[in-house]
Structures are given as structure tokens and as C-alpha cells.
Motif scaffolding. Structure first.
Motif, PDB file in Angstrom:
ATOM      1  N   GLY A  15       0.892  -1.367  -0.125  1.00 53.09           N
ATOM      2  CA  GLY A  15       0.067  -0.156   0.204  1.00 53.09           C
ATOM      3  C   GLY A  15       0.195   0.900   0.199  1.00 53.09           C
ATOM      4  O   GLY A  15       1.991   0.950  -0.283  1.00 53.09           O
ATOM      5  N   ALA A  16      -0.114   2.489   0.109  1.00 55.62           N
ATOM      6  CA  ALA A  16       1.210   3.574   0.193  1.00 55.62           C
ATOM      7  C   ALA A  16       1.821   3.882   1.094  1.00 55.62           C
ATOM      8  O   ALA A  16       2.982   4.182   0.711  1.00 55.62           O
ATOM      9  CB  ALA A  16      -0.120   4.600   0.160  1.00 55.62           C
ATOM     10  N   ASN A  17       1.507   3.095   2.133  1.00 57.87           N
ATOM     11  CA  ASN A  17       2.615   3.490   3.918  1.00 57.87           C
ATOM     12  C   ASN A  17       2.778   1.881   4.257  1.00 57.87           C
ATOM     13  O   ASN A  17       2.807   2.199   5.577  1.00 57.87           O
ATOM     14  CB  ASN A  17       2.624   4.864   4.543  1.00 57.87           C
ATOM     15  N   ALA A  18       2.193   1.066   3.298  1.00 60.62           N
ATOM     16  CA  ALA A  18       2.164  -0.486   4.370  1.00 60.62           C
ATOM     17  C   ALA A  18       3.203  -0.802   3.426  1.00 60.62           C
ATOM     18  O   ALA A  18       3.035  -1.247   2.085  1.00 60.62           O
ATOM     19  CB  ALA A  18       0.897  -1.189   4.191  1.00 60.62           C
ATOM     20  N   PHE A  19       3.894  -2.427   4.483  1.00 57.38           N
ATOM     21  CA  PHE A  19       4.762  -3.122   3.616  1.00 57.38           C
ATOM     22  C   PHE A  19       4.858  -4.789   4.185  1.00 57.38           C
ATOM     23  O   PHE A  19       4.218  -5.306   5.714  1.00 57.38           O
ATOM     24  CB  PHE A  19       6.324  -2.582   3.639  1.00 57.38           C
ATOM     25  N   ALA A  20       4.177  -5.550   3.422  1.00 56.92           N
ATOM     26  CA  ALA A  20       4.584  -7.329   3.719  1.00 56.92           C
ATOM     27  C   ALA A  20       6.025  -7.360   4.598  1.00 56.92           C
ATOM     28  O   ALA A  20       7.216  -7.223   3.758  1.00 56.92           O
ATOM     29  CB  ALA A  20       3.826  -7.869   3.511  1.00 56.92           C
ATOM     30  N   PRO A  21       5.520  -8.053   6.247  1.00 54.07           N
ATOM     31  CA  PRO A  21       7.120  -7.983   6.150  1.00 54.07           C
ATOM     32  C   PRO A  21       8.093  -9.574   5.746  1.00 54.07           C
ATOM     33  O   PRO A  21       7.829 -10.588   6.012  1.00 54.07           O
ATOM     34  CB  PRO A  21       6.865  -9.013   7.556  1.00 54.07           C
ATOM     35  N   THR A  22       8.508  -9.299   4.427  1.00 59.08           N
ATOM     36  CA  THR A  22       8.888 -10.381   3.172  1.00 59.08           C
ATOM     37  C   THR A  22      10.556 -10.783   3.473  1.00 59.08           C
ATOM     38  O   THR A  22      11.453 -11.613   3.146  1.00 59.08           O
ATOM     39  CB  THR A  22       8.552 -10.449   2.799  1.00 59.08           C
ATOM     40  N   ALA A  23      11.428  -9.155   3.551  1.00 61.52           N
ATOM     41  CA  ALA A  23      12.533  -9.356   4.146  1.00 61.52           C
ATOM     42  C   ALA A  23      13.144 -10.317   4.677  1.00 61.52           C
ATOM     43  O   ALA A  23      12.992 -11.261   5.884  1.00 61.52           O
ATOM     44  CB  ALA A  23      13.553  -8.048   4.379  1.00 61.52           C
ATOM     45  N   THR A  59       5.478 -14.303   3.818  1.00 61.83           N
ATOM     46  CA  THR A  59       5.833 -13.672   4.779  1.00 61.83           C
ATOM     47  C   THR A  59       6.238 -14.980   6.009  1.00 61.83           C
ATOM     48  O   THR A  59       6.372 -14.750   7.068  1.00 61.83           O
ATOM     49  CB  THR A  59       4.845 -13.096   5.542  1.00 61.83           C
ATOM     50  N   ASN A  60       6.133 -15.808   5.840  1.00 66.31           N
ATOM     51  CA  ASN A  60       6.038 -17.570   6.603  1.00 66.31           C
ATOM     52  C   ASN A  60       5.717 -17.014   8.128  1.00 66.31           C
ATOM     53  O   ASN A  60       5.655 -18.148   8.749  1.00 66.31           O
ATOM     54  CB  ASN A  60       7.572 -17.069   6.722  1.00 66.31           C
ATOM     55  N   LEU A  61       4.370 -16.900   7.741  1.00 64.12           N
ATOM     56  CA  LEU A  61       3.884 -16.226   9.231  1.00 64.12           C
ATOM     57  C   LEU A  61       2.563 -17.465   9.168  1.00 64.12           C
ATOM     58  O   LEU A  61       2.417 -18.022   8.121  1.00 64.12           O
ATOM     59  CB  LEU A  61       3.226 -14.791   8.942  1.00 64.12           C
ATOM     60  N   PRO A  62       2.001 -18.164  10.180  1.00 66.89           N
ATOM     61  CA  PRO A  62       0.861 -18.831  10.352  1.00 66.89           C
ATOM     62  C   PRO A  62      -0.612 -17.662  10.198  1.00 66.89           C
ATOM     63  O   PRO A  62      -0.381 -16.989   9.648  1.00 66.89           O
ATOM     64  CB  PRO A  62       0.379 -19.333  11.870  1.00 66.89           C
ATOM     65  N   LEU A  63      -1.779 -18.419   8.880  1.00 67.86           N
ATOM     66  CA  LEU A  63      -3.312 -18.589   8.920  1.00 67.86           C
ATOM     67  C   LEU A  63      -3.693 -17.833  10.591  1.00 67.86           C
ATOM     68  O   LEU A  63      -3.958 -18.886  11.216  1.00 67.86           O
ATOM     69  CB  LEU A  63      -3.524 -19.523   8.079  1.00 67.86           C
ATOM     70  N   VAL A  75      -5.495 -20.521  12.541  1.00 66.73           N
ATOM     71  CA  VAL A  75      -6.086 -21.810  11.828  1.00 66.73           C
ATOM     72  C   VAL A  75      -5.098 -22.451  11.795  1.00 66.73           C
ATOM     73  O   VAL A  75      -5.528 -23.673  11.115  1.00 66.73           O
ATOM     74  CB  VAL A  75      -7.552 -21.171  11.476  1.00 66.73           C
ATOM     75  N   TYR A  76      -4.070 -22.325  11.312  1.00 61.53           N
ATOM     76  CA  TYR A  76      -2.794 -22.719  10.534  1.00 61.53           C
ATOM     77  C   TYR A  76      -1.421 -22.701  10.872  1.00 61.53           C
ATOM     78  O   TYR A  76      -1.640 -21.706  11.172  1.00 61.53           O
ATOM     79  CB  TYR A  76      -3.454 -23.048   8.882  1.00 61.53           C
ATOM     80  N   PRO A  77      -0.767 -23.798  10.522  1.00 60.83           N
ATOM     81  CA  PRO A  77       0.676 -23.441  11.519  1.00 60.83           C
ATOM     82  C   PRO A  77       0.986 -22.069   9.687  1.00 60.83           C
ATOM     83  O   PRO A  77       0.141 -22.582   8.443  1.00 60.83           O
ATOM     84  CB  PRO A  77       1.530 -24.741  11.420  1.00 60.83           C
ATOM     85  N   ALA A  78       2.523 -21.858  10.121  1.00 60.70           N
ATOM     86  CA  ALA A  78       2.695 -21.159   8.242  1.00 60.70           C
ATOM     87  C   ALA A  78       3.334 -22.494   7.542  1.00 60.70           C
ATOM     88  O   ALA A  78       4.016 -21.949   6.379  1.00 60.70           O
ATOM     89  CB  ALA A  78       4.316 -20.881   8.640  1.00 60.70           C
ATOM     90  N   LYS A  79       3.121 -23.752   7.552  1.00 60.76           N
ATOM     91  CA  LYS A  79       3.631 -24.252   6.717  1.00 60.76           C
ATOM     92  C   LYS A  79       2.274 -25.573   6.317  1.00 60.76           C
ATOM     93  O   LYS A  79       2.425 -26.175   7.837  1.00 60.76           O
ATOM     94  CB  LYS A  79       5.231 -25.274   7.042  1.00 60.76           C
ATOM     95  N   ALA A  80       2.852 -26.284   5.442  1.00 59.34           N
ATOM     96  CA  ALA A  80       1.890 -27.470   4.913  1.00 59.34           C
ATOM     97  C   ALA A  80       3.117 -28.224   5.409  1.00 59.34           C
ATOM     98  O   ALA A  80       4.114 -28.528   5.112  1.00 59.34           O
ATOM     99  CB  ALA A  80       1.558 -27.303   3.383  1.00 59.34           C
ATOM    100  N   PRO A  81       2.378 -29.354   6.145  1.00 60.76           N
ATOM    101  CA  PRO A  81       3.413 -30.585   6.937  1.00 60.76           C
ATOM    102  C   PRO A  81       4.021 -31.111   5.243  1.00 60.76           C
ATOM    103  O   PRO A  81       3.107 -31.274   4.502  1.00 60.76           O
ATOM    104  CB  PRO A  81       2.242 -31.231   7.340  1.00 60.76           C
TER     105      PRO A  81
END
Length: 837
Positions: free
Chosen positions: A703-711, A751-755, A762-768
């Protein structure tokens, strides 16, 4: 004499048909060039059905004996799942319902898939459709290039390797092959092939084949798959030096429903089912679910009453995904003089396909004036069609009626790949190639009526589309594109003792001529449509000059995009011992934005930065070592790819749209390896493993001033590791094989974050991670008085009925609902009786 060498003739437990000709590449020109590779003695022999050509790139080749051990009718992309670095999730055990492919973490749109040299990736979005591939009985070989493309690869997008398979050459003798298969989920398949042998004094050969297959959906009480395919090839040798002319034809027809794609959930506040509010099953017991079938739509009621649309026929699992695909392929090789060879491969391809569901159709009109006053109009506006006429026969214009509204695609594609090779002397060879590939790509969105039971009258609404009160055909999209690739390439190969050097350049010139006949209302590609040249376009444009963000609304228009580059492709092979070689390669890659991404850019005014999507570029490096002997064969390679403008996408089946994201700079790296061991002629052992990692360099702006924490995070959708192996043994007339593969966890989001939904994880960061174990057993029936080519084969797919998350594309970050993923194919048992005479 050229430095052409032949493979040693030796018997192996799993002989690979390709070993009679070392054809490792895709086009006739690449095959001819690769036949020059030095592969002397027993070091060239395969072990465990996999051959590793001694080239500067990491390649693996599988032949018909390996291909034929898979499930009957299986897609070739499932077969290559045993190759290190390859990860494929099949939507069903028989290969007729699609799947998800990655190689070294590159998704299928970054992988070049070719069939006798012609490109099979979608000319629009570069997608690969695994259920539309050639019958396995007709495939001579498949080879996988794990690192980068060949110099003459006819691709605008592949930066992550190639998969090339080739049709068998017609046999020299007359023969017939018939097979019948039956299995779980009411599977039934018949395949037949006739080789006509040499039927003219000139040595002309030909074959024809046909197959039909059907099975029930394994996950619900409704869907069914129906598939039929026809193939033919005529082969005319010219002289006795390997020159030839060949013409082949292929036609494939699929009729299947979507299934198994559910929102990924792991919490307890839900019910099992196919609706968007339901969750992904938690175990095998919940894998099968019921949908609303049979059902009926509501009958028309008294005029003057507003009728609501029925839900009958609207569920995701009732959507059809029909396709009619075909091609005509030419191939030829001519020796013009000693050491000078010309190859020419022309082709034509046809595609008619769609996918998508239903939409609420409105009998009334839509107010297209967002300010003061009212301006009523028909059209496809705000994601819904407005007809201005009675649809259900009750005499009023008050109702909403469900109509079929898939995304329709029709493609006519013409291409030619020509190559010229010159053997300067026994140690030095050069070649030049030319590629022309032009696709006429029509994408529309006509709508059609549903029957009272919720079934469409025609799965292709384009055949008889609904019109509005003015007689105009209503469409949710209406666009025409012409994709043209013109490419020249050159390559040199030289031998300097134990050192072999390859150096090449590929120069692609890509042009996309795009015509958008609708108004683009969002950067995600949503449009309002009235029809090409319709007078309502002027009225709508005058009343809607801007978007909600104040930018100028872009109406129907044409834009032309051009991309080109000079791409080096170099490699070396150095033999440090007769059985050991070191290899390395470097290749620069270019991936041009696909149709959807480019059409999304129409939201922005011409000339702005957002209206000019950038291509991906890659720098790929491979370094490895091979060991090749008669009983042991192994390879270990490390690789690194540096990405710029890494484009990623994920398909949302509920919205029937693809969401794109630019991850910027990304580094990808990993290790692939395998070892094969054949202690005796009755036992073969094979093991493989891959490790993959990636690093997104920056946070992605959302967004204009929004970033997803992907670094510093890893890309989503691909496994961090895979490993497995095959054990195959022979006891009398019985061959028994067991293949097992462990696929590592896959992140849901970049982002490697859970759902998290409603404040709850409701679901972990990775599919098992999961195991997939397949068993095949073949009994030769020669002992019963039949010939040695007659056998009975049993296949068990997913032997231990492992429940697992199947294919998904990953995403940047989570939205307001759970992402959709496939359910892994369940245990499936089938049997095949094959007779050949």
C-alpha cells in the motif's frame, strides 16, 4: 568421421528405450547436436531407469520402461516426480485432473514444457496443464533439465528449467498393442495402438493410437472425469545417414469437474464440505464429502415477484473444466554436405478450453451513473451480467437467475524451429537456430443457462452465448492478444582433450499486441464490459471518467509491449577420470510478464511506470560432479539463481482470478543429488535428495505506506527438501517396484507466518511434510503360452493412504479468508492387462 559415439549395448534390469539414441534435448536440432556428446563404453548406461547425460547441465532422462511402470494413463509430470529437484502434487491418481509442478522451487510458469520441440506452456499465462499431456504409451522418453533452458528453447518465460518429451518413432514391423485398465473410483481405460511397419518401398513407417478413460471424483458424490486422446505419426527416412521427414498429429479432449480445492483450515468451528466457508479436512475420514446433488432450480413464480437465484449448480465442485486441444507437428533432418545438417520443425496448435463457475444474472438494468441522476443500461458490470430481459419465463424483469460464467480461451498457435549444424572438424562444432512462435489468443467470458438440475446446457457457453435486450453478447472479459516470439541463437562446442566447452547466445525478441475491449476498474484486473464497438462504451466513459482513487478510468484500448535481451549460455565438462567428470554452467534467463499481468496494467494510464510491467531476469549457476559406471551411477550438484523483479502469482478459484505480486530481488539456491546401485541383474536400488532455500531481499510494498514483512523470508509454495528412492527386483516372471518420496513442508505465505482468522491461529505457517509411496507389480505372461510382450500390471498409488495437503501456489500474505489448496490424491488401486502382437 565426426566425434559421434554410440552408447554401449548392455542389458540392465530396467532398460531405457532411449538408450538406442542419445536424444537428450527437445527440438530435432537440439537432438542432433546432443548426439555428438561423447558417451563411450559402459559409463553411458542407465541404472534404475535414469540416465544422466554427461553434459554441462544437470539433466535426467527417463525412458519408456520407467514411464510404463506408472499408473495407466498417468501424466508424464507425475512420472518425473522421482527426479531430484522435481516436486509434483497430482490432483488424482490417474493424472487426468491437473496438478502442481515445481522444479528447484520454480513454479510451472517458469518451466518450459515441450512436446517434440513445440512449446506447451499456455501462450497467455505460461501455465502447464498436466491433464492434457500425451498418452504414456506413446512417449519414447522424457528429459528434465534442472537448471536452465537449452540455447534454442522456444520460450518467453522459462528461467527454471525444462521438461521435454518426445513421441516414439513408428516401428519397422507391423504390430498391435491393446490394453485395458480398471481401478478404484470406477476407473476404466482402453488404449490401442497399431504400428503399420514399413509399408512402402521407400521405408515409410507409421502408427496410430487412441485411448479413452473415465473415473469418478475421489472426494465427493458428484464429479467425474472423461478423457479421450488420438495420436498418429508418419515417418519417412531419407537415405541411410539418419535423415528423415516426419509428420505427427495429436488430439486430446477432457471433460472434468473441479474438485478437492478447499479453504485451508485446521480449527474446530467448521463443517466438512466444498463451500467457501468450510475448512480443509483434518484426516482421511473427512476427505469424502457430499455436495448438493441431485438438486433442482426453483421454477418461475408469479409475475411481479422478485425471485432469488437458486443455489443448485453453484458449488465449486460442480464447475466444469473442459478442454479440446490438438496439434500437428513436423520434424525433419537433412544432411546438406559432409558435416553440415539442417533441421526444420514446423507446428500448429489449437486450444479451446474454459474454467470457472456460475454468477447471478440480473434480468433488470444497472445504473451506470455514479453521480446525480439515473442512467440504466445492460452489460456485464460490477462482476454481474444485466440482461434487460426475462430469463426465467415468468414475464417480469425483477429476478436474479444463476447462469454459467466460465473464462473461455481459444488459441491458434503457429511455430517453426530451424537449426543448422556445422562440424568444423572432429573436435569443434557450431550451430545456429531460428525460432518463430505466434499465438492468436482470444479470451472471452460468455454466459449460458443452466438446466433445472443445475447442469449446463453446454459446458462451452461460447457455442451459444446469452445476449441482452439489445442483442449484444454479455461477457465478463473480452480481450484479444497476439503473442509473437522471434528468436535467434548460436552455440559452439569444442573438445580440448578431457575438457569439453559449450558457449552459446540466445536472443529472444518478444512482442505482445493486446486489445482490451472492456473498462479496467481495478489493478487486480476486474472489468466492466459492453462489447467491442458498442455505443454504450461512450456513455459509460462519459459517466465514469475516474476510479475510486481518482485516477483516470481506462477504457477499451490497444497496447503493445516489447521485450528483448541477449542471453549467454555457457558450460564446461571436465573428465578427471574415465568414470568421473566435473561440470558447470552459467545461463542468463528472461521471463516476460504473462497476459493477465499485462492486462492488469491497463488500469494505469499509458506511459506510467505501473503500466509497463518489468520482465524477470535471472542469473543461474550450476556446479557438480558425476560418477558413471556399469553398476553405480551418481551425481551431486549445487546451484544458485539470482532473481530480479521476481514475479509470483496465486490462483483464487472462488474469484476465478490470478493475483500477482512482485517480490523484487530473490536469491534461490540448493543441492540436488542421487545415487543408483545395481548389485546384480535382479535388484536395483536408487536414492535421491534435494535441498532448496530462497531469500526475499526486501519487504514488499502492499500500500501507500504499508509493507509485508518479507525481507529475509523464504518463498512460499515449494518444499524445502525432498528425498526418497526406489527398490526394484525381479523374481521369475514377476517384477516388483516400490517408490517412496518425502516432500518437505511448504510455507503458505511469503511472510512465513501462520494463518490467523478471527484472532485465532487456524493453520501453522507450513503445510506439513508428507510421504508418498507407490507400488507397481508386473507379471509377464509368457509362462501362460502368450508372447513375452503380454503382461498384467498392478499399481497402487499412495500405498499407505497418506492424507496430505496437495498443490497450492502460495501467496504474499493472508487475506480475510483461508487460501485454497488441493487435497492430496488418496490410495488408488488399479490393474492393467496389456497384449502386444
Amino acid at each position: 568421421m565426426n566425434f559421434r559415439h554410440t552408447l554401449a549395448a548392455s542389458c540392465a534390469l530396467i532398460p531405457v528405450a532411449l538408450l538406442s539414441t542419445p536424444a537428450f534435448a527437445q527440438s530435432t536440432g537440439s537432438v542432433d547436436f546432443d548426439e555428438e556428446i561423447v558417451v563411450t563404453g559402459t559409463t553411458a548406461r542407465d541404472v534404475a531407469g535414469i540416465s544422466s547425460p554427461d553434459t554441462s547441465k544437470a539433466k535426467a532422462v527417463l525412458g519408456q520402461e520407467v514411464i510404463g511402470r506408472q499408473n495407466p494413463g498417468q501424466t508424464i509430470l507425475d512420472t518425473i516426480n522421482m527426479v531430484p529437484g522435481v516436486s509434483f502434487q497430482n490432483n488424482d491418481a490417474y493424472g487426468s485432473s491437473g496438478g502442481t509442478l515445481t522444479i528447484r522451487g520454480f513454479d510451472s510458469s517458469r518451466i518450459s514444457l515441450t512436446f517434440d520441440g513445440i512449446p506447451l506452456n499456455d501462450s497467455g499465462n505460461y501455465a502447464i496443464y498436466s491433464n492434457q499431456q500425451l498418452d504414456p504409451e506413446v512417449i519414447e522418453q522424457v528429459n528434465v533439465n534442472l537448471g536452465s533452458t537449452d540455447v534454442d528453447s522456444p520460450t518467453a518465460s522459462a528461467v527454471g528449467g525444462t521438461v521435454n518429451y518426445r513421441t516414439r518413432t513408428p516401428g519397422e514391423d507391423f504390430g498391435v498393442r491393446l490394453s485395458g485398465s480398471a481401478g478404484e473410483f470406477k476407473f476404466f481405460r482402453i488404449f490401442g495402438m497399431v504400428d503399420f511397419g514399413e509399408f512402402t518401398p521407400f521405408g515409410t513407417r507409421a502408427f496410430v493410437s487412441a485411448s479413452t478413460a473415465s473415473n469418478d471424483n475421489p472426494f465427493n458424490n458428484y464429479g467425474r472425469v472423461n478423457k479421450q486422446q488420438y495420436n498418429a505419426r508418419i515417418w519417412q527416412p531419407i537415405g541411410d545417414n539418419g535423415d528423415f521427414v516426419s509428420v505427427a498429429g495429436h488430439y486430446n479432449q477432457n471433460r472434468n469437474n473441479f474438485f478437492g480445492s478447499l479453504p485451508l483450515r485446521n480449527d474446530s468451528n467448521r463443517t466438512v464440505g466444498s463451500g467457501s466457508g468450510n475448512r480443509f479436512p483434518a484426516n482421511n475420514d473427512e476427505r469424502e464429502y457430499l455436495i448438493n446433488f441431485p438438486c433442482t432450480t426453483a421454477a418461475p413464480v408469479t409475475p411481479g415477484v422478485t425471485d432469488a437465484p437458486s443455489s443448485c449448480g453453484t458449488e465449486f465442485d460442480r464447475r466444469y473444466n473442459p478442454s479440446n486441444t490438438g496439434n500437428i507437428r513436423g520434424a525433419s533432418k537433412f544432411t546438406l554436405a559432409e558435416g553440415i545438417v539442417l533441421t526444420v520443425d514446423p507446428s500448429y496448435q489449437y486450444v479451446k478450453a474454459n474454467g470457472g463457475g456460475t454468477v447471478n444474472g440480473n434480468e433488470g438494468f444497472r445504473d451506470i451513473n455514479p453521480t446525480a441522476g439515473t442512467t440504466l443500461s445492460t452489460g456485464y458490470i460490477g462482476g454481474q451480467p444485466y440482461f434487460g430481459r426475462d430469463l426465467n419465463g415468468d414475464g417480469d424483469l425483477l429476478d436474479r437467475v444463476n447462469v454459467l460464467a466460465p473464462s473461455q480461451t481459444r488459441t491458434h498457435r503457429y511455430g517453426v524451429i530451424a537449426g543448422l549444424r556445422w562440424d568444423i572438424n572432429d573436435q569443434h562444432t557450431i550451430r545456429a537456430s531460428f525460432t518463430y512462435d505466434r499465438a492468436n489468443h482470444r479470451q472471452t467470458g460468455q454466459v449460458g443457462l443452466l438446466q433445472f438440475n443445475g447442469e449446463p446446457f453446454d459446458v462451452f457457453p461460447v457455442n451459444d452465448p446469452l445476449t441482452d435486450a439489445t442483442g449484444a453478447v454479455l461477457q465478463k472479459r473480452d480481450r484479444q492478444s497476439y503473442a509473437t516470439l522471434t528468436q535467434v541463437a548460436g552455440e559452439y562446442r569444442g573438445e580440448f582433450g578431457d575438457l569439453t566447452v559449450n558457449a552459446g547466445l540466445r536472443a529472444p525478441f518478444f512482442k505482445r499486441d493486446l486489445n482490451q475491449n472492456c473498462f479496467t476498474t481495478s489493478a487486480s484486473g476486474f472489468v466492466d464490459c459492453f462489447g467491442e464497438g458498442d455505443p454504450r462504451n461512450a456513455t459509460y466513459a462519459a459517466l465514469n471518467p475516474t476510479n475510486s482513487n481518482g485516477s483516470v478510468r481506462q477504457g477499451p484500448q490497444q497496447r503493445v509491449f516489447k521485450y528483448d535481451d541477449i542471453l549467454p549460455n555457457v558450460g564446461v565438462v571436465y573428465k578427471i577420470a574415465p568414470q568421473v567428470s566435473i561440470f558447470g554452467s552459467y545461463a542468463k534467463g528472461l521471463s516476460v510478464p504473462g497476459t493477465d499481468n499485462l492486462y492488469n496494467s491497463f488500469f494505469f494510464a499509458p506511459g506510467t511506470e505501473q503500466a509497463q510491467p518489468k520482465p524477470e531476469t535471472t542469473d543461474s549457476f550450476d556446479l557438480g560432479v558425476r560418477y558413471r559406471s556399469g553398476r553405480v551411477q551418481g551425481e551431486l550438484s549445487g546451484w544458485f539463481t539470482k532473481y530480479s523483479n521476481r514475479q509470483a502469482s496465486a490462483y483464487d478459484p472462488e474469484l476465478d482470478t490470478t493475483v500477482f505480486r512482485n517480490l523484487g530481488k530473490v536469491d534461490k539456491y540448493g543441492i540436488d543429488g542421487y545415487v543408483s546401485f545395481q548389485p546384480n541383474d535382479n535388484l536395483t536400488l536408487y536414492a535421491f535428495a534435494s535441498y532448496l532455500d530462497s531469500e526475499i531481499k526486501d519487504d514488499v510494498q502492499t500500500g501507500a505506506n504499508a509493507f509485508a514483512p518479507t525481507a529475509g523470508k523464504r518463498e512460499s509454495g515449494s518444499p524445502g527438501y525432498t528425498y526418497g528412492g526406489t527398490v526394484r527386483g525381479t523374481l521369475g516372471p514377476v517384477d516388483l517396484g516400490l517408490t517412496a518420496k518425502r516432500t518437505g513442508g511448504r510455507y503458505l505465505f511469503d511472510t512465513n507466518l501462520p494463518l490467523v482468522l478471527g484472532g485465532n491461529e487456524v493453520y501453522p505457517a507450513k503445510a506439513p511434510a508428507y510421504w508418498l509411496v507407490n507400488l507397481d507389480a508386473r507379471m509377464n505372461l509368457e509362462w501362460a503360452g502368450l508372447n513375452d510382450k503380454t503382461f498384467f500390471q498392478v499399481n497402487v498409488y499412495n500405498l499407505f493412504d497418506q492424507f496430505y495437503v496437495g498443490g497450492f501456489g502460495g501467496g504474499l500474505t493472508q487475506g480475510t479468508s483461508a487460501p485454497f489448496v488441493q487435497i492430496g490424491a488418496p490410495r488408488t488401486i488399479s490393474g492393467t492387462l496389456s497384449v502386444e502382437f
